[in-house]
Each structure stands twice: as structure tokens, then as C-alpha cells.
Design a protein around this motif. Structure first.
Motif, PDB file in Angstrom:
ATOM      1  N   PHE A 127       0.679  -1.716   0.300  1.00 34.67           N
ATOM      2  CA  PHE A 127      -0.465   0.016   0.269  1.00 34.67           C
ATOM      3  C   PHE A 127       0.658   1.246  -0.167  1.00 34.67           C
ATOM      4  CE2 PHE A 127      -2.297  -3.390   1.973  1.00 34.67           C
ATOM      5  CZ  PHE A 127      -3.521  -3.540   1.457  1.00 34.67           C
ATOM      6  N   LEU A 128       0.943   1.897  -0.965  1.00 37.47           N
ATOM      7  CA  LEU A 128       0.972   3.272  -0.859  1.00 37.47           C
ATOM      8  C   LEU A 128       0.278   4.977  -1.489  1.00 37.47           C
ATOM      9  CD1 LEU A 128       4.382   3.083  -3.396  1.00 37.47           C
ATOM     10  CD2 LEU A 128       2.453   1.440  -3.199  1.00 37.47           C
ATOM     11  N   HIS A 129       1.140   5.724  -1.489  1.00 41.13           N
ATOM     12  CA  HIS A 129       0.304   7.068  -2.142  1.00 41.13           C
ATOM     13  C   HIS A 129       0.273   6.987  -3.671  1.00 41.13           C
ATOM     14  CE1 HIS A 129      -1.658  10.604  -2.302  1.00 41.13           C
ATOM     15  NE2 HIS A 129      -0.942  10.697  -3.433  1.00 41.13           N
ATOM     16  N   ALA A 130       1.221   6.430  -4.043  1.00 40.70           N
ATOM     17  CA  ALA A 130       1.875   6.504  -6.073  1.00 40.70           C
ATOM     18  C   ALA A 130       2.300   5.423  -5.693  1.00 40.70           C
ATOM     19  CB  ALA A 130       2.498   7.945  -5.699  1.00 40.70           C
ATOM     20  N   GLY A 131       3.391   5.511  -6.134  1.00 42.02           N
ATOM     21  CA  GLY A 131       4.063   4.152  -7.249  1.00 42.02           C
ATOM     22  C   GLY A 131       5.998   4.333  -6.669  1.00 42.02           C
ATOM     23  N   ARG A 133       9.911   3.553  -9.669  1.00 40.33           N
ATOM     24  CA  ARG A 133      10.222   2.731 -10.303  1.00 40.33           C
ATOM     25  C   ARG A 133      10.853   1.639 -10.066  1.00 40.33           C
ATOM     26  NH1 ARG A 133      10.375   8.285 -13.975  1.00 40.33           N
ATOM     27  NH2 ARG A 133       8.397   8.445 -13.450  1.00 40.33           N
ATOM     28  N   ASN A 134      11.314   1.544  -8.650  1.00 40.67           N
ATOM     29  CA  ASN A 134      12.879   0.728  -8.774  1.00 40.67           C
ATOM     30  C   ASN A 134      13.170  -0.721  -9.157  1.00 40.67           C
ATOM     31  OD1 ASN A 134      14.923  -1.181  -7.088  1.00 40.67           O
ATOM     32  ND2 ASN A 134      15.701   1.184  -6.679  1.00 40.67           N
ATOM     33  N   ASN A 135      12.829  -1.752  -9.218  1.00 40.60           N
ATOM     34  CA  ASN A 135      12.911  -2.993  -9.583  1.00 40.60           C
ATOM     35  C   ASN A 135      12.970  -4.110  -8.468  1.00 40.60           C
ATOM     36  OD1 ASN A 135      11.605  -2.975 -12.330  1.00 40.60           O
ATOM     37  ND2 ASN A 135      13.751  -3.760 -13.032  1.00 40.60           N
ATOM     38  N   GLU A 136      13.345  -3.388  -7.372  1.00 41.32           N
ATOM     39  CA  GLU A 136      13.860  -3.760  -5.849  1.00 41.32           C
ATOM     40  C   GLU A 136      12.569  -3.727  -4.985  1.00 41.32           C
ATOM     41  OE1 GLU A 136      16.253  -5.888  -5.809  1.00 41.32           O
ATOM     42  OE2 GLU A 136      17.318  -5.465  -8.115  1.00 41.32           O
ATOM     43  N   GLY A 137      12.036  -3.193  -5.317  1.00 38.46           N
ATOM     44  CA  GLY A 137      10.789  -2.425  -4.101  1.00 38.46           C
ATOM     45  C   GLY A 137      11.064  -1.239  -4.258  1.00 38.46           C
ATOM     46  N   PRO A 138       9.421  -0.746  -3.475  1.00 35.63           N
ATOM     47  CA  PRO A 138       9.126   0.305  -2.469  1.00 35.63           C
ATOM     48  C   PRO A 138      11.020   1.044  -1.448  1.00 35.63           C
ATOM     49  CG  PRO A 138       8.431  -0.733  -1.365  1.00 35.63           C
ATOM     50  CD  PRO A 138       8.872  -1.210  -3.077  1.00 35.63           C
ATOM     51  N   GLN A 139      11.459  -0.307  -1.214  1.00 37.48           N
ATOM     52  CA  GLN A 139      12.900   0.804   0.286  1.00 37.48           C
ATOM     53  C   GLN A 139      13.921   1.218  -0.298  1.00 37.48           C
ATOM     54  OE1 GLN A 139      10.827  -2.879  -0.435  1.00 37.48           O
ATOM     55  NE2 GLN A 139      12.127  -4.502  -0.155  1.00 37.48           N
ATOM     56  N   PHE A 140      14.124   0.291  -2.160  1.00 38.56           N
ATOM     57  CA  PHE A 140      15.031   1.105  -2.626  1.00 38.56           C
ATOM     58  C   PHE A 140      14.820   2.738  -3.424  1.00 38.56           C
ATOM     59  CE2 PHE A 140      15.626  -3.558  -1.442  1.00 38.56           C
ATOM     60  CZ  PHE A 140      16.797  -3.146  -1.346  1.00 38.56           C
ATOM     61  N   GLU A 141      13.526   3.343  -3.185  1.00 37.93           N
ATOM     62  CA  GLU A 141      12.957   4.288  -4.294  1.00 37.93           C
ATOM     63  C   GLU A 141      14.348   5.149  -3.782  1.00 37.93           C
ATOM     64  OE1 GLU A 141      11.245   5.569  -7.778  1.00 37.93           O
ATOM     65  OE2 GLU A 141      11.549   3.243  -7.291  1.00 37.93           O
ATOM     66  N   THR A 142      14.938   5.576  -5.190  1.00 30.38           N
ATOM     67  CA  THR A 142      15.093   7.096  -4.613  1.00 30.38           C
ATOM     68  C   THR A 142      15.333   8.154  -5.641  1.00 30.38           C
ATOM     69  OG1 THR A 142      17.511   6.227  -5.683  1.00 30.38           O
ATOM     70  CG2 THR A 142      17.771   6.123  -3.010  1.00 30.38           C
ATOM     71  N   PRO A 143      14.682   9.312  -5.971  1.00 30.99           N
ATOM     72  CA  PRO A 143      15.013  10.000  -4.159  1.00 30.99           C
ATOM     73  C   PRO A 143      13.277   9.060  -3.796  1.00 30.99           C
ATOM     74  CG  PRO A 143      14.348  11.050  -5.232  1.00 30.99           C
ATOM     75  CD  PRO A 143      14.663  10.252  -6.430  1.00 30.99           C
ATOM     76  N   ILE A 145      10.359  10.876  -1.989  1.00 29.07           N
ATOM     77  CA  ILE A 145       9.451  11.366  -2.823  1.00 29.07           C
ATOM     78  C   ILE A 145       8.811  10.914  -4.405  1.00 29.07           C
ATOM     79  CG2 ILE A 145      11.247  13.042  -4.425  1.00 29.07           C
ATOM     80  CD1 ILE A 145       8.650  14.262  -1.732  1.00 29.07           C
ATOM     81  N   ASN A 146       9.335   9.986  -4.617  1.00 26.33           N
ATOM     82  CA  ASN A 146       8.475   9.485  -5.710  1.00 26.33           C
ATOM     83  C   ASN A 146       7.423   8.440  -5.037  1.00 26.33           C
ATOM     84  OD1 ASN A 146      10.572  10.544  -7.246  1.00 26.33           O
ATOM     85  ND2 ASN A 146      11.832   9.078  -7.990  1.00 26.33           N
ATOM     86  N   LEU A 147       7.796   8.059  -4.117  1.00 26.81           N
ATOM     87  CA  LEU A 147       6.988   7.313  -3.889  1.00 26.81           C
ATOM     88  C   LEU A 147       5.674   7.622  -3.596  1.00 26.81           C
ATOM     89  CD1 LEU A 147       8.560   5.698  -0.646  1.00 26.81           C
ATOM     90  CD2 LEU A 147       7.928   4.275  -3.027  1.00 26.81           C
ATOM     91  N   LEU A 148       5.481   9.113  -3.350  1.00 28.94           N
ATOM     92  CA  LEU A 148       4.476  10.098  -2.920  1.00 28.94           C
ATOM     93  C   LEU A 148       4.618  10.493  -4.143  1.00 28.94           C
ATOM     94  CD1 LEU A 148       5.848  12.465   0.051  1.00 28.94           C
ATOM     95  CD2 LEU A 148       4.265   9.982   0.189  1.00 28.94           C
ATOM     96  N   THR A 149       4.831  11.003  -5.465  1.00 26.52           N
ATOM     97  CA  THR A 149       4.377  11.587  -6.459  1.00 26.52           C
ATOM     98  C   THR A 149       4.276  10.454  -7.667  1.00 26.52           C
ATOM     99  OG1 THR A 149       6.691  12.236  -6.911  1.00 26.52           O
ATOM    100  CG2 THR A 149       5.116  13.090  -5.546  1.00 26.52           C
ATOM    101  N   ASP A 150       4.896   9.542  -7.846  1.00 25.47           N
ATOM    102  CA  ASP A 150       5.362   8.696  -9.324  1.00 25.47           C
ATOM    103  C   ASP A 150       3.747   8.021  -9.416  1.00 25.47           C
ATOM    104  OD1 ASP A 150       6.914   7.901 -11.112  1.00 25.47           O
ATOM    105  OD2 ASP A 150       5.962   5.997 -10.458  1.00 25.47           O
TER     106      ASP A 150
END
Length: 174
Positions: A127-131, A133-143, A145-150
Motif C-alpha cells: 500500500f502506498l500513495h503513488a508509486g 520505479r525501482n525493480n527491487e521495491g519501494p524500500q529502494f526507491e530514490t529519491p 519522494i517518488n513514493l508520494l508523486t510517481d
């Protein structure tokens, strides 16, 4: 039987969120997962945050952070990241705080500052607000902030929707 309810963007709509909670009649074993964006839009953002903090005391709630919450947190903390937010998107939120006693602001800042960016439940559902792109999963997303806007997950879902077979028995009201 445990039930999980997922609630998306509230955007300051206090009456609407109260109606949703009243309609689902949460039980003690239920989990309410909120996907963020509690503020901006309708005129009762501060009151929504107050309602959610009270709801958390009565029910098992998981609150995630949305991009609008990120901006509001910055504003409440005295560090507005974006004049665009305070002069445009956040105006209704700022006005809603004028109707609330100042003593509530630190509690609201604490609420917003402790919100995680995503949640994975016992069934391994994300569950997350947006999305992301990291193929390893959300815990590896950089920056992060993408989890809020992607929006790439949403765009992919829209693209694939025509190919997905639906099961009407799984839809609300079935």
C-alpha cells in the motif's frame, strides 16, 4: 473475520470521511489503511487530521503519507518547501488551521511526521500513495519522494486494464 478497508485521498473532506467510516462500521478486528493526502482541497483539512487522530484511538489504523501531507508537514514545522503550496494548493489547509486552536498544531505535526511512505501487510500486499520505479521495491526507491508523486503504477494499471479479466463477485455491491 478480519477485514481491511483502504481509503484514498480525503483532501480536507471531513463530512465525506465521517460518512465513509460510518458506512463501513469498523469492527474491532478490522484494519483501516489510509493512503495519504488528508489535506488540501476541501476546507476542513485541520479538522480531518483531528478526526483521524481520534479515530486512531478507537480502531486499528495505518496512515500513510501523501504528497500534500508532506507539504503540510513542512508548513506546520515552519519550513515550507514550496511557496506554490502555501500560496495556492495549501490555502484551504492554512485557512482551516485558523479555525483550530494553536495547541493542536504540534499534535498534527507529530501525526504527519511519523507517517510511513508505504506499508506491506501480513499478506504481502503493498500500500502506498503513488508509486515507484525501482525493480527491487519501494524500500529502494530514490529519491523516496517518488513514493508520494510517481504515477507510473497508475499509468501501467490503466494501460493493462483492458487486458485484465474482472471477477464481478469481487466488486463492491456484489
Amino acid at each position: 473475520m478480519e477485514r481491511t478497508f483502504v481509503i484514498g485521498d480525503i483532501h480536507g473532506a471531513l463530512k465525506a470521511i465521517k460518512q465513509v467510516i460510518s458506512s463501513i462500521k469498523p469492527r474491532e478486528t478490522d484494519t483501516l489503511i489510509f493512503l495519504g493526502d488528508y489535506v488540501d482541497g476541501w476546507p476542513e483539512s485541520a479538522q480531518v487530521i483531528e478526526f483521524l487522530t481520534e479515530l486512531e484511538g478507537r480502531h486499528n489504523c495505518i496512515f500513510l503519507k501523501g504528497n500534500h501531507d508532506f507539504d503540510c508537514e513542512s508548513w506546520l514545522g515552519g519550513n515550507p518547501d514550496s511557496t506554490d503550496w502555501s500560496e495556492r494548493r495549501g490555502l484551504t489547509t492554512i485557512k482551516s488551521y485558523e479555525q483550530l486552536e494553536d495547541r493542536h498544531k504540534p499534535k498534527h505535526l507529530h501525526f504527519l511526521s511519523r507517517l510511513p511512505l508505504y506499508h506491506i501487510d501480513k499478506q504481502n500486499r503493498l500500500f502506498l500513495h503513488a508509486g515507484f520505479r525501482n525493480n527491487e521495491g519501494p524500500q529502494f526507491e530514490t529519491p523516496s519522494i517518488n513514493l508520494l508523486t510517481d504515477r507510473s503504477l497508475w499509468e501501467l494499471a490503466l494501460m493493462m486494464a483492458k487486458r485484465i479479466k474482472t471477477n464481478p463477485s469481487l466488486l463492491p455491491g456484489s
